[in-house]
Design an enzyme around this catalytic site. Sequence first.
Site, PDB file in Angstrom:
ATOM      1  N   GLY A 259      52.047 -32.882  60.265  1.00  0.00           N
ATOM      2  CA  GLY A 259      50.840 -32.146  59.919  1.00  0.00           C
ATOM      3  C   GLY A 259      50.347 -31.187  60.985  1.00  0.00           C
ATOM      4  O   GLY A 259      49.418 -30.409  60.740  1.00  0.00           O
ATOM      5  N   ALA A 260      50.962 -31.201  62.170  1.00  0.00           N
ATOM      6  CA  ALA A 260      50.478 -30.324  63.243  1.00  0.00           C
ATOM      7  C   ALA A 260      50.637 -28.850  62.866  1.00  0.00           C
ATOM      8  O   ALA A 260      49.740 -28.031  63.096  1.00  0.00           O
ATOM      9  CB  ALA A 260      51.212 -30.623  64.552  1.00  0.00           C
ATOM     10  N   GLY A 261      51.773 -28.511  62.244  1.00  0.00           N
ATOM     11  CA  GLY A 261      51.992 -27.127  61.812  1.00  0.00           C
ATOM     12  C   GLY A 261      51.006 -26.720  60.727  1.00  0.00           C
ATOM     13  O   GLY A 261      50.533 -25.580  60.687  1.00  0.00           O
ATOM     14  N   ASP A 262      50.676 -27.666  59.835  1.00  0.00           N
ATOM     15  CA  ASP A 262      49.730 -27.375  58.760  1.00  0.00           C
ATOM     16  C   ASP A 262      48.318 -27.196  59.322  1.00  0.00           C
ATOM     17  O   ASP A 262      47.543 -26.363  58.853  1.00  0.00           O
ATOM     18  CB  ASP A 262      49.750 -28.496  57.717  1.00  0.00           C
ATOM     19  CG  ASP A 262      51.154 -28.719  57.157  1.00  0.00           C
ATOM     20  OD1 ASP A 262      51.896 -27.727  57.024  1.00  0.00           O
ATOM     21  OD2 ASP A 262      51.505 -29.876  56.869  1.00  0.00           O
TER      22      ASP A 262
END
Length: 322
Positions: A259-262
């Site tokens: 979820g870091a990229g999101d």
Amino acid sequence: MADSNLIVSFGEMLIDFVPTVSGVSLAEAPGFVKAPGGAPANVAIAVARLGGRSAFIGKLGDDEFGRMLAAILRQNGVTDAGVVFDSGARTALAFVTLRADGEREFMFYRNPSADMLLTEQELNLDIIRKAAVFHYGSISLIAEPCRTAHLRAMEVAKEAGALLSYDPNLRLPLWPSAEVAREQILSIWDQADIIKVSDVELEFLTGESSLEDDVVMKLWRDHLKLLLVTIGDKGCKYYTKDFRGTVDSFKVVQVDTTGAGDAFVGALVSKLVQDLSAFQDEKKLREVLKFANGGGAITATKKGAIPSLPTEEEVLALIHGA
């Protein structure tokens, strides 16, 4: 008529099953905890958590998991009027493990799952036409009828004046082959205004394991407003018509990068809709990217995607060293 700051995400929402123990393979995991996920849905929730306005468009199974996911969107302040349910197909599941080396291993259950069965006729065009930013990935391009629905949604958003934001979010196990994945991911490259790729995706799409500008520029198109390459905990590289550079990330203890990229994308678009002049103003753009890096960094410090998406206060505290 585009709404000045509504961000609409299109694509898959699913349930990730995450092992109760980290650093093991899926086969060795003693048990699993369910965690809502799916990149476009994560972005929608990331935007809402940061105080922005967002909507999600996609299809879920008319089952316990699908109803749970729709409820999670609503609980997080995301408009779910574009969500439809399929009584004949299940909500997609993904088993995700963090191996001892920190990399993720995926196993998907989609044959076909509800998200793949969204049709053009089921699109909520009113919401799409209100989008200031229309955000999507590439997983929705894998199978029909969802692929046609995806292309139509992009077209409607573009006609209504939305900025198109694309994060290919490569998941190779879902594609028939690497060649098909590359070809399809690039098939919609020319329509986007904003594209974000990871360093791994950059290598996959260009065939070169280098972060040098001449390699990144193979992915540049003249109508792009912004091309971004995220480089994990090292931050991101940015390219516009007029300038390019790197913005460092923040030093944090990484627990789970899911979820870091999101979170990065959600933070990015939530700031850009507030001030589109950042595309032409490098100082402003660097501030926006610092904020986006902060969002991504915080998400990596906790387990799971949605539970770890930060609020604006948390990001600002990290940036200002609180």
